[in-house]
Every structure is written in C-alpha cells, then in structure tokens.
Design an enzyme around this catalytic site. Structure first.
Site, PDB file in Angstrom:
ATOM      1  N   LYS A 173      -4.451  -6.784   3.494  1.00  0.00           N
ATOM      2  CA  LYS A 173      -4.491  -5.666   2.520  1.00  0.00           C
ATOM      3  C   LYS A 173      -5.923  -5.362   2.087  1.00  0.00           C
ATOM      4  O   LYS A 173      -6.312  -4.197   1.921  1.00  0.00           O
ATOM      5  CB  LYS A 173      -3.614  -5.992   1.301  1.00  0.00           C
ATOM      6  CG  LYS A 173      -3.675  -4.926   0.193  1.00  0.00           C
ATOM      7  CD  LYS A 173      -3.206  -3.570   0.697  1.00  0.00           C
ATOM      8  CE  LYS A 173      -3.022  -2.485  -0.328  1.00  0.00           C
ATOM      9  NZ  LYS A 173      -4.034  -2.197  -1.265  1.00  0.00           N
ATOM     10  N   HIS A 202      -7.485  -3.460   4.812  1.00  0.00           N
ATOM     11  CA  HIS A 202      -6.923  -2.104   4.742  1.00  0.00           C
ATOM     12  C   HIS A 202      -7.734  -1.264   3.759  1.00  0.00           C
ATOM     13  O   HIS A 202      -8.120  -0.130   4.034  1.00  0.00           O
ATOM     14  CB  HIS A 202      -5.445  -2.175   4.309  1.00  0.00           C
ATOM     15  CG  HIS A 202      -4.881  -0.861   3.851  1.00  0.00           C
ATOM     16  ND1 HIS A 202      -5.152  -0.318   2.608  1.00  0.00           N
ATOM     17  CD2 HIS A 202      -4.069   0.033   4.457  1.00  0.00           C
ATOM     18  CE1 HIS A 202      -4.540   0.834   2.478  1.00  0.00           C
ATOM     19  NE2 HIS A 202      -3.867   1.076   3.591  1.00  0.00           N
ATOM     20  N   ASN A 203      -8.007  -1.839   2.610  1.00  0.00           N
ATOM     21  CA  ASN A 203      -8.739  -1.097   1.587  1.00  0.00           C
ATOM     22  C   ASN A 203     -10.196  -0.855   1.985  1.00  0.00           C
ATOM     23  O   ASN A 203     -10.754   0.198   1.683  1.00  0.00           O
ATOM     24  CB  ASN A 203      -8.674  -1.831   0.243  1.00  0.00           C
ATOM     25  CG  ASN A 203      -7.344  -1.594  -0.464  1.00  0.00           C
ATOM     26  OD1 ASN A 203      -6.330  -1.398   0.194  1.00  0.00           O
ATOM     27  ND2 ASN A 203      -7.348  -1.618  -1.779  1.00  0.00           N
ATOM     28  N   SER A 254       0.823  -1.207   0.000  1.00  0.00           N
ATOM     29  CA  SER A 254       0.000   0.000   0.000  1.00  0.00           C
ATOM     30  C   SER A 254       0.855   1.254   0.000  1.00  0.00           C
ATOM     31  O   SER A 254       1.937   1.278   0.567  1.00  0.00           O
ATOM     32  CB  SER A 254      -0.908   0.018   1.233  1.00  0.00           C
ATOM     33  OG  SER A 254      -1.637   1.224   1.264  1.00  0.00           O
ATOM     34  N   GLU A 305     -10.056   1.974   4.163  1.00  0.00           N
ATOM     35  CA  GLU A 305      -9.793   3.126   3.274  1.00  0.00           C
ATOM     36  C   GLU A 305     -11.112   3.634   2.657  1.00  0.00           C
ATOM     37  O   GLU A 305     -11.395   4.835   2.674  1.00  0.00           O
ATOM     38  CB  GLU A 305      -8.820   2.647   2.190  1.00  0.00           C
ATOM     39  CG  GLU A 305      -8.507   3.609   1.074  1.00  0.00           C
ATOM     40  CD  GLU A 305      -7.632   2.921  -0.003  1.00  0.00           C
ATOM     41  OE1 GLU A 305      -6.546   2.446   0.347  1.00  0.00           O
ATOM     42  OE2 GLU A 305      -8.057   2.857  -1.172  1.00  0.00           O
TER      43      GLU A 305
HETATM   44  C1  6PG Z   1      -3.229   1.369  -1.592  1.00  0.00           C
HETATM   45  C2  6PG Z   1      -4.519   1.548  -2.346  1.00  0.00           C
HETATM   46  C3  6PG Z   1      -4.396   0.869  -3.663  1.00  0.00           C
HETATM   47  C4  6PG Z   1      -5.396   1.352  -4.696  1.00  0.00           C
HETATM   48  C5  6PG Z   1      -6.720   0.700  -4.622  1.00  0.00           C
HETATM   49  C6  6PG Z   1      -7.895   1.634  -4.655  1.00  0.00           C
HETATM   50  O1  6PG Z   1      -3.304   0.798  -0.529  1.00  0.00           O
HETATM   51  O2  6PG Z   1      -2.199   1.811  -2.081  1.00  0.00           O
HETATM   52  O3  6PG Z   1      -5.586   0.992  -1.633  1.00  0.00           O
HETATM   53  O4  6PG Z   1      -4.401  -0.487  -3.450  1.00  0.00           O
HETATM   54  O5  6PG Z   1      -5.471   2.712  -4.757  1.00  0.00           O
HETATM   55  O6  6PG Z   1      -6.748  -0.084  -5.770  1.00  0.00           O
HETATM   56  O7  6PG Z   1      -9.029   0.883  -4.746  1.00  0.00           O
HETATM   57  P1  6PG Z   1     -10.285   1.289  -5.577  1.00  0.00           P
HETATM   58  O8  6PG Z   1      -9.870   1.441  -7.007  1.00  0.00           O
HETATM   59  O9  6PG Z   1     -11.209   0.166  -5.394  1.00  0.00           O
HETATM   60  O10 6PG Z   1     -10.794   2.583  -5.016  1.00  0.00           O
END
Ligand code: 6PG
Length: 473
Positions: A186, A189-190, A132, A193
């Site tokens: 991960k 984590h998302n 990430s 996010e």
């Molecule tokens: C990270 C982000 C990365 C990416 C995701 C966004 O941790 O660096 O989460 O993995 O930006 O793909 O996800 P979406 O496209 O689903 O918003």
C-alpha cells in the site's frame, strides 16, 4: 437493540467516512457488522444510515465486543501512528486467544512489524491491510492489500472478497505475504500515486501556461487521453476537476485553489524505504520534494522576482502537440510503475514477503487510486516472467517505451525552453536514459572518492581494490 450479542461477523473501530462506508459495503454483501466509535454521534449515524438490523454502531466498547461472534475479527480504520496503538491497547483486554485485529489504515510497515509479535504473544492474530480507493472505493469496492499470517487472512477472506472492487470477475484482493507485506504494498501504491499526480500536474502546467489552454480545453484534453492508452482513474478525475464550477464564485474551482499541496507522508515513506534498500525511485522522490517545494511560497515569490523569465508561449499545431504530450506522459508514467515495482521486488527479498508482482498488478486494476489500463500490461509482463528484473525490460512495454521515448524527450525540451517547470518528467526521462546506458560516469566518482578519501576503486582489467596517490607527480 436489534442486533443480538455474538451475532456480528466482523467489527469496525473508527467510524469516519472510510470506516462507515466499508461497514455499509459489508452490509450490502450480507454481512452482519458492529461498529464502534468513541464519538456517540458517529456511532448513531452509522446505525441510522444503514437502517438495517445487520449494522449496529455503538460508542460503548464493552457492548461492541459483546456483539462480535467468536473468534472475533476487529478491523481498525483510525489514523496511522499513535491512534492505532491507543486503540489496540484499549481493545486487547477485551479480546481472547484466537481473536483477530486487522489494521486497515495507512500504517507504516515497520509499525506493523512491531505490533504483530506483541499481539501474537497475547494469542491475538494481526493483519496489516492496505485499503485504497478513498470514500467511494470504501463504499462501492476498494482495492485491498492484506498481509500477515495466511490463516488469519482466511478467516476474513469471504468478507474481503465480497467488498473489494471486481475486475473481470476477480476481486481486487489477494493475500500478499506475511508480516507487513500488505502495508508495504500500500505504501508503494501511494508512492506511485504521488509520482503520477506530479506528472499530471506538470502536464497541466505546460498545457495551461505553455500552450495557453483554458479549463474547458484542459478538461477535454484529459478526457480524450483517458479514452486511450493513458486510461486511468487519476487521468479521469483530472478531466472532471477542470470542468467543476466553484459554488462560491461561479468561476472554475481549480483556479480558486491555493497552489500548496499537503501530504500525510506515505510518499515520503516510500522514498525513505527505497533509499534504505538502495533502489532508485527518483520520480517518487521528486514528487515528494515538489509537494514540499509547493509550501515554500515566500521563497518562490522572491526567487521569481530575482530570476525573471516570463514563460515563453509555445506555438504549433495544438492537436499534434497534445498527441505527443499524451505519449510522453504515458511513457513517463510507465517509468513510475517500473520504479515502484522494482522497489517491491527488492523489499520482497529483503523482508521475505514472497510477493507475486503479477498479483499486485491485478489487484491494482480496480478500486484503487492508481488503477489504470496499463496495469493489464504490467500483469501480463509479470505473468510471462515472474522474475522480470525491471518492468522496462518486458518486451511489449519496452516496444512502447522505445517508440514513444522521443515524444518524452521532445516534450521535455519544449517545456524547458518555454520555462515551465517539469522536473518529474525530466527525472523520469533521466531514469530511462540512465537505465538504458551500459556505461555511466561512476568511474569518475570512484576516482574522486579515492582522491580525497582513499576509498579505493575497482578496475576494469583486474579484480580487487586499488588506491592511487593522485597528487604524486
Ligand atoms: C488511497 C489513497 C489514500 C489517501 C492518502 C493520500 O489509496 O485511497 O492513497 O490512502 O488519499 O492518504 O496521501 P497524502 O495525504 O499523503 O497525499
């Protein structure tokens, strides 16, 4: 060719921005790296940008393999899904017993679980690793979430520890557990996010349409919050975004961007997995739903015409309101971390990951998208009580949430009265209220199920299951 055969300590397949930046980051730390991309332009660009004998890009797979030291370690940074399988299929005939493949993309954890045994049968080790931090994280220090056989991790540990973000002298990487532990962490984590981004977007909406702040004032508000308990990467970039001018129009770029949010699916996967494991993560579910809703542009237009109710501007001392909203936002964000970590706890048991949640919080402190000051408190919470059933039960965080929950309640009411949609904040408050409620109206749901489907119910005063003929006089 400057790099000799069998010289590269690690190989990278997929030289998009993330892949090349990670290679350059590895080279900065003294590692010799070979890069492969089937696009010769990307391969050449890597060698040229690096300008060092320690880095070589190639579009020839056999040449790439020859550059690698044995046992080979090959990292993949290619789009999740079919491309990962295609690359593995192409790569495997060139690999030998004891070689290692590292999938560093956002792969679904179930795909990782399916790939590992197939490769193991061929004598090839496999690590599923979450990375990430976006482009800049990859270049200057990402947060790395590795899972898979521990011995395989040990093989690449020096590289990972060197390239990862460092916080208080500690690298933001630690072996998390066997199998798909890394990709699971991960994914969550998302999910977190997604949840935080949704709350930030709702707060922006309220401040803009409810309070009437302009972009400068919005930028200042988020910058100010970033100095306090809300300190974190997503709050920080939100402040920068409001200040950015559009190169085309000269106006603020944010006001020129379409209100439709895309997704690659990791947030949805988090919700799906949570549903499977029966762990409530309502703010993450809602964040996914709101991204979907943002795409319903026509319906939103029509419904807006049917249900007319202009936003009612909010009056009051702006400074006081911003303090309250900051506290509300922080409280709601804590509930998202709590939801995500509860899911990790359940997944750890179900899938045998043996996750150390304090270690997860520590490696999220730097490099990743959800890095934030509050992760220090979360780390402390799980260090004090590794079996903490819910983050919201940590005494220190509970004190904060207890003190600030009225700010969340008042802010939610304010936005509801104004007519600004804040479903993520509402659901976060609802999660807190449900969690702190010793009694829930689920007795009625049991009675209804028994009424129409004879599903039986449990009683307070006796063990066993009971059925009633509810229509019998
Ligand atoms: C990270 C982000 C990365 C990416 C995701 C966004 O941790 O660096 O989460 O993995 O930006 O793909 O996800 P979406 O496209 O689903 O918003």
């Amino acid at each position: 060719m400057i790099m000799k055969n069998a010289e590269a300590q690690i190989g990278m397949i997929g030289l998009g921005v993330m892949g090349s930046n990670l290679v350059l980051n590895m080279a900065d730390h003294g590692f010799t790296v070979a890069g492969y991309d089937r696009d010769p332009a990307k391969a050449a660009a890597l060698s040229q940008t690096a300008g060092s004998p320690k880095v070589q890009g190639t579009a020839d797979l056999a040449e790439f393999i020859a550059l690698l030291r044995r046992p080979r370690a090959v990292m993949l940074l290619v789009p999740a899904g079919a491309p990962v399988d295609a690359v593995i299929e192409e790569l495997v005939p060139h690999m030998e017993n004891g070689d290692l493949i590292i999938d560093a993309g956002n792969s679904h954890f179930k795909d990782t679980d399916a790939r590992a045994p197939k490769l193991k049968a061929k004598g090839i080790q496999f690590l599923g690793v979450g990375v990430s931090g976006g482009e800049s994280g990859a270049r200057h220090g990402p947060s790395i979430m590795p899972g898979g056989p521990r011995e395989a991790y040990e093989q690449v540990r020096p590289v990972f520890e060197a390239v990862a973000a460092q916080v208080k002298g500690e690298p933001c990487v630690v072996w998390l557990g066997p199998g798909s532990a890394g990709h699971y962490v991960k994914m969550v984590h998302n999910g977190i996010e997604y949840g935080i981004m949704q709350l930030l977007a709702e707060t922006y909406d309220f401040l803009k349409r409810g309070l009437g702040l302009n972009d400068d004032e919005l930028s200042a508000a988020f910058a100010h919050w970033n100095q306090g308990e809300l300190n974190g990467y997503l709050v920080e970039i939100t402040s920068v975004i409001f200040a950015k001018a559009d190169a085309k129009t000269g106006r603020r770029l944010i006001d020129e961007i379409l209100d439709v949010a895309r997704q690659t699916g990791t947030g949805r996967w988090t919700s799906q997995s949570a549903m499977e494991l029966q762990v409530p993560v309502p703010t993450i579910d809602l964040a996914v739903a709101m991204r979907d809703m943002s795409d319903f542009t026509k319906d939103r237009e029509q419904a807006g015409a049917v249900y007319r109710r202009p936003i009612r501007p909010v009056a009051g001392n702006c400074e006081v309101l911003l303090i309250r909203w900051g506290r509300a936002l922080f409280t709601a964000i804590i509930t998202i971390y709590a939801q995500g970590l509860a899911l990790l706890g359940a997944a750890s048991v179900k899938y045998g990951y043996g996750l150390d949640l304090a270690a997860v919080a520590r490696l999220w402190r730097g490099g990743c998208i959800i890095r934030a000051g509050v992760l220090e408190n979360i780390n402390a919470a799980y260090q004090a009580r590794p079996q903490l059933p819910d983050l919201l039960l940590d005494p220190k965080l509970a004190r904060t949430v207890q003190e600030q929950q009225e700010d969340l309640r008042a802010s939610v009411c304010q936005a509801v009265n104004a007519g600004v949609p804040i479903p993520g904040l509402m659901v976060s408050l609802g999660y807190l209220d449900a969690l702190r409620s010793p009694w829930q109206p689920a007795n009625l749901i049991q009675a209804q199920r028994d009424y129409f489907g004879a599903h039986t119910y449990a009683r307070i005063d006796a063990p066993g299951t009971f059925h009633t003929d509810w229509e019998k006089p």
